[in-house]
Design a protein around this motif. Structure first.
Motif, PDB file in Angstrom:
ATOM      1  N   ASN A  80       0.810  -1.215   0.000  1.00 23.79           N
ATOM      2  CA  ASN A  80       0.000   0.000   0.000  1.00 23.79           C
ATOM      3  C   ASN A  80       0.849   1.272   0.000  1.00 23.79           C
ATOM      4  OD1 ASN A  80      -2.973   0.920   0.372  1.00 23.79           O
ATOM      5  ND2 ASN A  80      -1.828   2.200   1.787  1.00 23.79           N
TER       6      ASN A  80
ATOM      7  N   GLN B 148      -3.030  10.337   3.242  1.00 24.49           N
ATOM      8  CA  GLN B 148      -4.000   9.251   3.258  1.00 24.49           C
ATOM      9  C   GLN B 148      -4.094   8.694   4.669  1.00 24.49           C
ATOM     10  OE1 GLN B 148      -2.992   6.430   0.196  1.00 24.49           O
ATOM     11  NE2 GLN B 148      -3.067   7.971  -1.388  1.00 24.49           N
TER      12      GLN B 148
ATOM     13  N   THR C 135      -4.898   6.463   7.523  1.00 26.23           N
ATOM     14  CA  THR C 135      -4.978   5.015   7.348  1.00 26.23           C
ATOM     15  C   THR C 135      -5.559   4.297   8.565  1.00 26.23           C
ATOM     16  OG1 THR C 135      -2.955   5.296   6.085  1.00 26.23           O
ATOM     17  CG2 THR C 135      -3.559   3.039   6.652  1.00 26.23           C
TER      18      THR C 135
ATOM     19  N   THR D 209      -5.635   2.202   1.331  1.00 26.66           N
ATOM     20  CA  THR D 209      -6.121   3.579   1.260  1.00 26.66           C
ATOM     21  C   THR D 209      -6.400   3.988  -0.184  1.00 26.66           C
ATOM     22  OG1 THR D 209      -3.838   4.301   1.183  1.00 26.66           O
ATOM     23  CG2 THR D 209      -4.910   4.311   3.331  1.00 26.66           C
ATOM     24  N   HIS D 210      -5.970   3.142  -1.103  1.00 30.11           N
ATOM     25  CA  HIS D 210      -6.203   3.385  -2.524  1.00 30.11           C
ATOM     26  C   HIS D 210      -6.095   2.050  -3.244  1.00 30.11           C
ATOM     27  CE1 HIS D 210      -1.623   4.620  -2.506  1.00 30.11           C
ATOM     28  NE2 HIS D 210      -1.845   3.472  -1.922  1.00 30.11           N
TER      29      HIS D 210
ATOM     30  N   CYS E  56     -11.847   1.031  -1.008  1.00 30.27           N
ATOM     31  CA  CYS E  56     -10.722   1.596  -0.261  1.00 30.27           C
ATOM     32  C   CYS E  56     -11.237   2.230   1.031  1.00 30.27           C
ATOM     33  CB  CYS E  56     -10.000   2.670  -1.071  1.00 30.27           C
ATOM     34  SG  CYS E  56      -9.499   2.105  -2.689  1.00 30.27           S
ATOM     35  N   TYR E  57     -10.320   2.510   1.917  1.00 29.90           N
ATOM     36  CA  TYR E  57     -10.691   3.024   3.242  1.00 29.90           C
ATOM     37  C   TYR E  57      -9.806   4.207   3.604  1.00 29.90           C
ATOM     38  CZ  TYR E  57     -12.643  -1.716   3.674  1.00 29.90           C
ATOM     39  OH  TYR E  57     -13.333  -2.874   3.483  1.00 29.90           O
ATOM     40  N   ARG E  58     -10.399   5.224   4.203  1.00 32.18           N
ATOM     41  CA  ARG E  58      -9.574   6.302   4.773  1.00 32.18           C
ATOM     42  C   ARG E  58     -10.170   6.735   6.092  1.00 32.18           C
ATOM     43  NH1 ARG E  58      -7.200   9.620  -0.104  1.00 32.18           N
ATOM     44  NH2 ARG E  58      -6.447   7.841  -1.285  1.00 32.18           N
TER      45      ARG E  58
ATOM     46  N   CYS F  20     -15.658   7.138   5.212  1.00 33.77           N
ATOM     47  CA  CYS F  20     -14.440   6.367   5.482  1.00 33.77           C
ATOM     48  C   CYS F  20     -14.246   5.195   4.525  1.00 33.77           C
ATOM     49  CB  CYS F  20     -14.416   5.917   6.926  1.00 33.77           C
ATOM     50  SG  CYS F  20     -15.916   5.078   7.436  1.00 33.77           S
TER      51      CYS F  20
END
Lengths: 337, 801
Positions: free
Chosen positions: A138, A154, A156, A167-168, A192-194, A204
Motif C-alpha cells: 500500500n 491518506q 490510514t 487507502t487506494h 478503499c478506506y480512509r 471512510c
C-alpha cells in the motif's frame, strides 16, 4: 362438358361465399361444396368418366377449384371467428398491468461499470486485489517511505504495524506488475478506506478505479490523450479540461485533471468552490522507484497511472448532495437508479 | 499555507500582471490556490466614517441613532453596538455594500420605525476576526471618506495555497516568490542583511554542543542582549494577522515572521534561564515528562531529541519550546535558535506526542540545512530593530558535516521520452536556473545541475523533468488523440461478480453496499473479527465476518422509514482471523468474497388480480436454487437442513459441495432480530463466492430438446407426517424408471379428515423417451409399479390418480 360445369360451380361459389356473414352459413357452404357428399366430391366422380386424353387438363382445373374453395373457406372461417370476439363483453383495459420487479445494481457499481466499459474499449484489462493489504504494497513499494509526510495525505486504518486497510487501489498496481512483464495495460477497481472525518463530502469507505499502462514508449502526452478521451465519453463531449501539477509519491511528474464544472458551466458555483473547475482524477508517469521495487527496467520502460474516486464521480454525475447516501441503502434511493 | 500577495511581491516584482493571472499560473504550476480573498475587491465600498452624534433610538432601548459623516455626506444610521460613541472613527458600509461575514447586500432598512442609511461595522462583520461584541473603532487620525482598504492597508490578496508534501520550500513567502519568478521570468530578491554587531563576542556568552548529530546536523545561533519585550510595531502585526497568526510579542513575532518569510522555524530562548548558558542537543535515554510553552505536560518517549541547557531540557527539538525558558515580558537577553533537524525523527516525535506545530510541520518536510545562518541573521537584525537590543558579535554555528548540494544530470532526449513533447533546451535551462539550480556542465545532449538544499525533492532526472514540465506548463504538452493498443492477453477479474449482479437484479433484487467496518458484536457474527487499531468509533472498530449484520442494519433502517417489503443483495468481502496472533502476514487472516440475499415483508402485495404473498423460507430457498441453476450447479451441489445448531437462525439450510459448506442461510432468529430492533421475519442466505467461482461451469454445451411427446400422470398419497418431501422425491427419482423425466409436488395438505399424524402429498409425473413416442400402456405399467413401491416403502395410502 365437365369443364363448363367446373366454371359454373366456380362462379356460383363466388356468389355464395361473398354473401356469407356468420359461422352457421359458412358451415352450410362447407357442407354444400366441400362436404362428404358435396359438389366437389360429385365433380371428382364425374372426372372418372372424362376421356383419357382430356383427364389431365380437366383434373388440373378441378384441383384448382378445390384449392380455391378450401382457401376461401379457411379465410372466411378465421375472419368470422375474429368478428365473433368483438361481441364478447368488453373488459376494462385501463386496469393496471401486473408489474414484474426488476432489481438494480447499486449506483456506485453502475458508475464503475460505465468506467470499466470505456477503458475496456481502449484495451485495458481488469484486475482486483485484497482490501486488507500489507503496508509494503500500500505504501512502501509505491514510494511512500516510512515516516514520510506523504503518508499524511491518506489517513490510514491499521490492523497491525504491518497490515492495514488499503487507502487506494494502487497496491493492485504492485501486484499486477509483480505478476506480469510489460506491456501492462489494466484498470483496477475496488473498495478503499480512509480514516477521515465523515461528512457530506467524505466517508471512510469509498471505491476507486486505478489505471496503469507500461510499455517502452508511454508518454505524458499519451496519458493526457487517454484521459481526455475517457472524460469526453464519460462526462460530455464538449468539455474543457486542464492538467494541474500535483504530487503523488508513486508518479513523477504528477497531475490532477480538472474539467469545467458542469453544474455552472465554469461560471463558478458552490460545487466547484467558485473556481469553475472540478477535479476528477489524479495521474502521472509511474515513478522509477516503483519500477525498481517490482523489478522493471526504469530506463527501458515508461508508464502512466491514474486513479479516480467513484463516489465523488457519481455525486457529480447524478447530482447527489451527500456521499453518505450511498451507504444508507435507502430503498427509495436505490430504486431511482 | 496562507500567503499575502503584497508580502510576496517584496521578493519578486510582479508589476503589470493581473491578480487573476498570478493566481491561475500558481495553480497551474503546482502551487494550488484553493481559495483567495481579494481585500481590495471585498472592501471596495467601505469607507472611514466619523460618528458626529449619538442619540437613543425612540422605540428601542438597546439601539442608538447615530449621525455618520462619510466624507461626502452625513447619514443617519441605526446602531446596536454598546460601544458606539460620538467622535469615533469607524468603518462605514453604505447602502449597497456586500457584507463579508454574511455575503448579503446591505439594503436601506427601517429599524423599529427609523430608516437607517448604512451600517457601522464590527471586526466580525468585516471578516477580520471573531470579535462581534461591538463596532470596530479605528485610529482617530484617519480622515473620513478615505477608502477603508487604503486607510488600514487591507489592499492585499490573501492566498490559501495547498502545498504538497514534496515542496517544503514553498512553505514560505520567498519560496512562493521563487516559483513566481520562474513562471513570469522575473528576478528573485532576497532581503538584504544589515547587522550592527556589538563588540562583545557571542561565544563568550553561550556555548552550543550537539551530541546527536544524526538528528541535529546543524545548530546556528545568535545572542541578542538588552531587548525590550513589547508589542510589535504595526507593520509586523499586520503581516502576521493577514496570514492568520496572532501577534504575541515583538520577539516571538519576528521568529514567526522569518519562518513565514524564509521557511526556517526559529526559537527564542530566555538566555538567563539557560543554566550554564549552554545549549546541548541530545536524545532522551528514557521516558520523561516535559511541560511545553502551551502549559501542557507531555509524556516524551525515550530517544526524543531535546534541546537542553547545562542541567535540564528546555525544548522538544523542532517541535515546541519549554515553558521553563520561554520569552516573557521580563526577558532581557535571548538566544536565538536556527537549526536543522532530521525530518523523519521530527515526524516520529510529533506523531508520538500528537503535537503538530508550525515548526514540526516544516521540519518533518525538510528545512534547508544551508540557510540556518541566513535566517538567524535576518531574525536578529529584525529583533534588534523592533526591540532595541544589541546583537553580539559572531554567529555560534555548529555544523560538523556540511550537507552538500546534490548533482543531477538531465538528458534532453529523456525529457521528450517521458513527456512525449520536445521542450526547447534554452527553456529547460532557464526554468531550472530560475528555480535556483546551477548548471555546472552542459553538452549537446545533456546538462548537469547542482540542486539547492531547499529542494530535497529534486534527486533524480525525472524530478527535474517534472520541474521543467510544470513551469513550462502541462497545458503546453498536447493530449495525443491516438493510442496504440497492445495485444497482450487481456483479463477481466470482475466478470464473475458482474455476472452475479446481472442474475440477482434479474431476480428482482436491489443491490446494497455496506461499510465493512462495524461494531464488535455484529462483526462477531460468523467468526473471529479483526480489530482496527485506530478506529473512528466503537461502531466501526472491527471488520465484518459476514454480510448478514450489515444487511440487517439496512433492513432495520428501511423498515423504520416505512419500507417494510425488502429484497436486497450485496456482494462484498468478509475478513476472518485464522488465529489469535497479530496479523503479520497474509497467512494470518482470510479475506473472501460473499454474496448475500436478504428478504423480508411481502414478496407481493395484494393486487386487484392477485393475492398477497409473504416472504417465507421457501421463497428464500427458491431464490437460492434459481441462482444456483443459472450457474448450472444444481446437479453439483447438495442441501442440508437444520432446525437447530446455529444461534443466528431459527432454522436454516446449507448448500454443500460434497462435504464442504459453500453457503448458509435461513430464517433469522428472534434474538438476532431483537438486537437490530426488527420485529418482522427476515430470511437471508450467504453464498461463499470464492468456492462457487472455483466450480463454476463456464462451458455450456447445447443439448437437443426431446422431440417426442410427454405423458403426464398424477398421484396423491396419504402418508405419515414425519416423512419428508426429500425422502419421497429421492425415492421416486430413484425407483421411477428411466422414462420418468420430471416430478413436481403440486399439492400438500394436512387435515383432521385424513388423521392428525398424516399428510397428503400430490405429485405430477412426466414420462418421456428420447427416441420414441411412449404408448399409454407402457406408461401405465411404470406408473402403477411406482405406486405399489411407494405404498410398500412408506406405508402410504393412494388417495387418487
Amino acid at each position: 362438358m365437365l369443364t363448363k360445369e367446373i366454371q359454373h360451380v366456380k362462379e356460383e361459389s363466388e356468389k355464395d361465399f361473398s354473401s356469407v356473414d356468420n359461422p352457421k352459413e359458412l358451415e352450410e357452404l362447407r357442407i354444400k361444396y366441400l362436404g362428404r357428399n358435396g359438389i366437389l366430391v360429385q365433380l371428382f366422380e364425374e372426372l372418372k368418366k372424362v376421356p383419357k386424353e382430356d383427364k389431365p387438363a380437366v383434373g388440373k382445373n378441378l384441383n384448382e377449384l378445390r384449392n380455391l374453395l378450401t382457401e376461401k373457406y379457411n379465410l372466411l372461417k378465421t375472419d368470422l371467428e375474429k368478428t365473433d370476439d368483438t361481441s364478447e363483453e368488453k373488459i376494462d383495459l385501463t386496469l393496471p398491468g401486473t408489474i414484474r420487479t426488476i432489481g438494480s445494481k447499486h449506483i456506485i457499481i453502475q458508475t464503475l461499470d460505465e468506467i470499466k466499459s470505456i477503458f475496456k474499449g481502449m484495451g485495458f484489462s481488469v484486475f482486483e486485489g485484497p482490501e486488507l493489504e500489507s503496508d509494503y504494497n500500500n505504501f512502501e513499494a509505491l514510494n511512500f517511505p516510512p515516516n514520510h509526510p506523504a503518508r499524511d495525505m491518506q489517513d490510514t486504518f491499521f490492523v497491525s504495524e504491518k497490515f492495514l486497510l488499503r487507502t487506494h487501489t494502487s497496491p493492485v498496481q504492485i501486484r499486477v506488475m509483480e505478476r506480469f512483464k510489460p506491456p501492462v495495460r489494466a484498470i483496477m477497481p475496488g473498495v478503499c478506506y480512509r480514516n477521515e472525518a465523515i461528512n457530506p463530502r467524505s466517508y471512510c469507505v469509498f471505491h476507486q478505479v486505478e489505471g496503469l499502462y507500461i510499455d517502452t514508449d508511454v508518454t505524458f502526452a499519451e496519458l493526457k490523450g487517454t484521459l481526455v478521451s475517457f472524460a469526453k465519453q464519460f462526462y460530455m463531449d464538449d468539455l474543457k479540461y486542464r492538467f494541474r501539477p500535483s504530487f503523488f509519491p508513486f508518479t513523477e511528474p504528477s497531475a490532477e485533471m480538472d474539467i469545467t464544472c458542469f453544474i455552472c458551466k465554469g461560471k463558478g458555483c458552490r460545487i466547484c468552490k467558485n473556481t469553475g473547475w472540478i477535479e476528477i482524477l489524479g495521474c502521472g508517469m509511474v515513478d522509477p522507484n516503483v519500477f525498481n521495487y517490482v523489478g522493471y527496467d526504469s530506463e527501458k520502460y515508461t508508464g502512466y497511472a491514474f486513479g479516480m474516486g467513484i463516489e465523488r464521480t457519481a455525486l457529480l454525475k447524478y447530482g447527489i448532495d451527500d456521499i453518505r447516501k450511498f451507504y444508507e441503502n435507502d430503498l427509495r434511493f436505490l430504486k431511482q437508479f | 499555507m496562507k500567503a499575502s500577495l503584497n508580502w510576496t511581491k517584496e521578493y519578486v516584482n510582479l508589476e503589470g500582471i493581473p491578480v487573476q493571472e498570478i493566481i491561475d499560473k500558481l495553480t497551474m504550476s503546482g502551487l494550488e490556490v484553493e481559495d483567495f480573498v481579494n481585500q481590495q475587491e471585498i472592501y471596495k465600498d467601505f469607507v472611514v466614517g466619523l460618528v458626529t452624534s449619538k442619540e437613543k433610538h425612540p422605540n428601542a432601548d438597546k439601539l442608538s441613532l447615530c449621525k455618520v459623516n462619510t466624507g461626502s455626506e452625513e447619514l443617519i444610521v441605526v446602531c446596536g453596538a454598546a460601544n458606539v460613541a460620538s467622535g469615533q472613527k469607524i468603518v462605514f458600509a453604505p447602502v449597497g455594500t456586500i457584507i463579508p461575514l454574511s455575503g448579503m447586500k446591505l439594503g436601506r432598512a427601517k429599524i423599529r420605525g427609523v430608516e437607517s442609511f448604512g451600517m457601522i461595522c464590527s471586526e466580525a462583520e468585516l471578516g477580520l476576526g471573531n470579535d462581534a461584541s461591538g463596532i470596530m473603532v479605528i485610529d482617530k487620525k484617519l480622515k473620513e471618506g478615505t477608502p477603508f482598504s487604503k486607510a488600514l492597508g487591507f489592499d492585499d490578496v490573501i492566498l490559501e495555497i495547498a502545498i504538497t508534501p514534496n515542496r517544503p520550500d514553498a512553505l514560505s513567502h520567498i519560496g512562493i516568490a521563487r516559483d513566481l519568478a520562474a513562471i513570469f521570468n522575473r528576478e528573485l530578491k532576497y532581503p538584504e542583511l544589515k547587522i550592527d554587531e556589538a563588540k562583545d563576542e557571542a561565544k563568550n556568552y553561550a556555548s552550543i554542543e550537539i551530541l546527536d548529530t544524526k538528528n541535529c546536523p546543524r545548530y546556528s545561533s545568535r545572542i541578542i542582549r538588552n531587548v525590550t519585550v513589547k508589542e510589535s510595531p504595526e507593520w509586523l502585526k499586520s503581516k502576521l494577522t493577514k496570514i492568520g497568526l496572532r501577534p504575541i510579542n515583538n520577539i516571538v513575532d519576528v521568529t514567526n515572521f522569518v519562518m513565514n518569510e524564509l521557511g526556517q522555524p526559529l526559537h527564542a530562548f530566555n538566555l538567563d534561564q539557560l543554566s550554564g548558558r549552554k545549549i546541548i542537543v541530545k536524545s532522551t535515554k528514557e521516558k520523561m515528562k516535559f511541560t511545553t510553552l502551551d502549559s501542557k505536560d507531555r509524556e516524551l518517549p525515550s530517544g526524543t531529541l531535546m534541546i537542553c541547557d547545562g542541567e535540564k531540557e528546555v525544548a522538544i527539538a523542532g517541535v515546541m519550546g519549554g515553558e521553563n525558558s520561554e520569552v516573557t515580558s521580563e526577558t532581557k537577553n535571548i538566544l536565538l535558535e536556527s537549526a536543522h533537524f532530521n525530518p523523519s525523527h521530527i515526524r516520529k516525535v510529533s506523531k508520538a506526542l500528537g503535537l503538530n506545530s508550525d515548526a514540526s510541520y516544516r521540519f518533518e518536510r525538510t528545512v534547508d540545512p544551508n540557510n540556518t545562518d541566513y535566517a538567524v541573521n535576518r531574525a536578529s537584525m529584525l529583533i534588534a530593530e523592533v526591540s532595541g537590543g544589541e546583537i553580539l558579535k559572531g554567529l555560534i554555528d555548529v555544523y560538523p558535516e556540511k550537507i552538500k548540494e546534490k548533482e543531477v544530470q538531465l538528458r534532453f532526449a529523456r525529457v521528450k521520452k517521458v513527456l512525449g513533447y520536445e521542450i526547447p533546451k534554452e527553456s529547460i535551462n532557464k526554468i531550472l536556473n530560475k528555480l535556483g539550480l546551477k548548471t555546472i556542465l552542459q553538452s549537446q545532449d545533456e546538462i548537469r545541475l547542482q540542486v539547492p538544499t531547499y529542494r530535497p525533492d529534486l534527486e533524480r532526472e525525472v524530478d527535474l523533468i517534472e520541474e521543467v514540465a510544470r513551469i513550462y506548463g502541462y497545458d503546453q504538452i498536447p493530449a495525443v488523440p491516438k493510442i496504440t493498443i497492445t495485444l497482450e492477453k487481456k483479463y477481466d477479474e470482475s466478470v464473475f461478480t458482474d455476472e452475479i449482479r446481472e442474475i440477482a437484479t434479474g431476480l428482482g433484487l436491489y443491490e446494497i453496499l455496506n461499510n465493512p467496518l462495524i461494531d464488535e458484536r455484529s462483526a462477531s457474527f460468523d467468526g473471529r473479527p479483526i480489530k482496527i487499531l485506530n478506529p473512528q468509533s466503537v461502531d466501526m472498530a472491527y471488520l465484518r465476518t459476514s454480510l448478514i449484520p450489515g444487511g440487517l442494519i439496512v433492513a432495520a433502517n428501511n423498515i423504520n422509514k416505512g419500507e417494510k417489503n425488502l429484497s436486497f443483495f450485496e456482494i462484498g468481502n468478509i475478513f476472518n482471523k485464522i488465529s489469535e496472533n497479530e496479523i503479520n502476514s497474509f497467512e494470518d487472516f482470510i479475506e473472501e468474497r460473499r454474496l448475500l440475499f436478504i428478504l423480508t415483508g411481502k414478496e407481493r402485495k395484494k393486487k386487484w388480480n392477485s393475492t398477497e404473498k409473504v416472504v417465507d423460507f421457501f421463497l428464500l430457498k427458491g431464490l437460492v436454487d434459481s441462482f444456483i441453476t443459472k450457474f448450472s450447479l444444481d446437479n453439483v451441489l447438495n442441501d442440508s437442513y437444520y432446525h437447530s445448531g446455529n444461534r443466528n437462525f431459527a432454522y436454516y439450510f446449507t448448500k454443500n459441495l460434497k462435504e464442504k459448506v459453500i453457503g448458509l442461510g435461513g430464517k433469522v432468529s428472534k434474538d438476532v432480530l431483537k438486537q437490530y430492533d426488527i420485529d418482522q421475519d427476515v430470511y437471508c442466505f450467504e453464498l461463499y463466492l470464492e468456492e462457487l467461482k472455483e466450480i463454476q461451469q463456464r462451458k455450456k454445451f447445447y443439448s437437443l430438446p426431446i422431440k417426442f411427446p410427454k405423458v403426464v400422470r398424477d398421484f396423491a398419497f396419504i402418508l405419515d407426517k414425519y416423512i419428508t418431501y426429500e425422502e419421497l422425491i429421492n425415492f421416486i427419482k430413484a425407483e421411477g424408471s428411466n422414462l420418468l423425466n420430471n416430478v413436481k409436488l403440486f399439492d400438500l395438505f394436512e387435515n383432521e379428515s385424513i388423521g392428525n399424524d398424516k399428510k397428503s402429498m400430490a405429485f405430477s409425473l412426466e414420462y418421456q423417451a428420447k427416441d420414441r413416442t411412449l404408448t399409454e400402456d407402457e406408461v401405465e405399467k411404470e406408473f402403477l409399479h411406482l405406486i405399489k413401491l411407494i405404498e410398500k416403502k412408506f406405508n402410504a395410502k393412494l388417495r387418487g390418480i
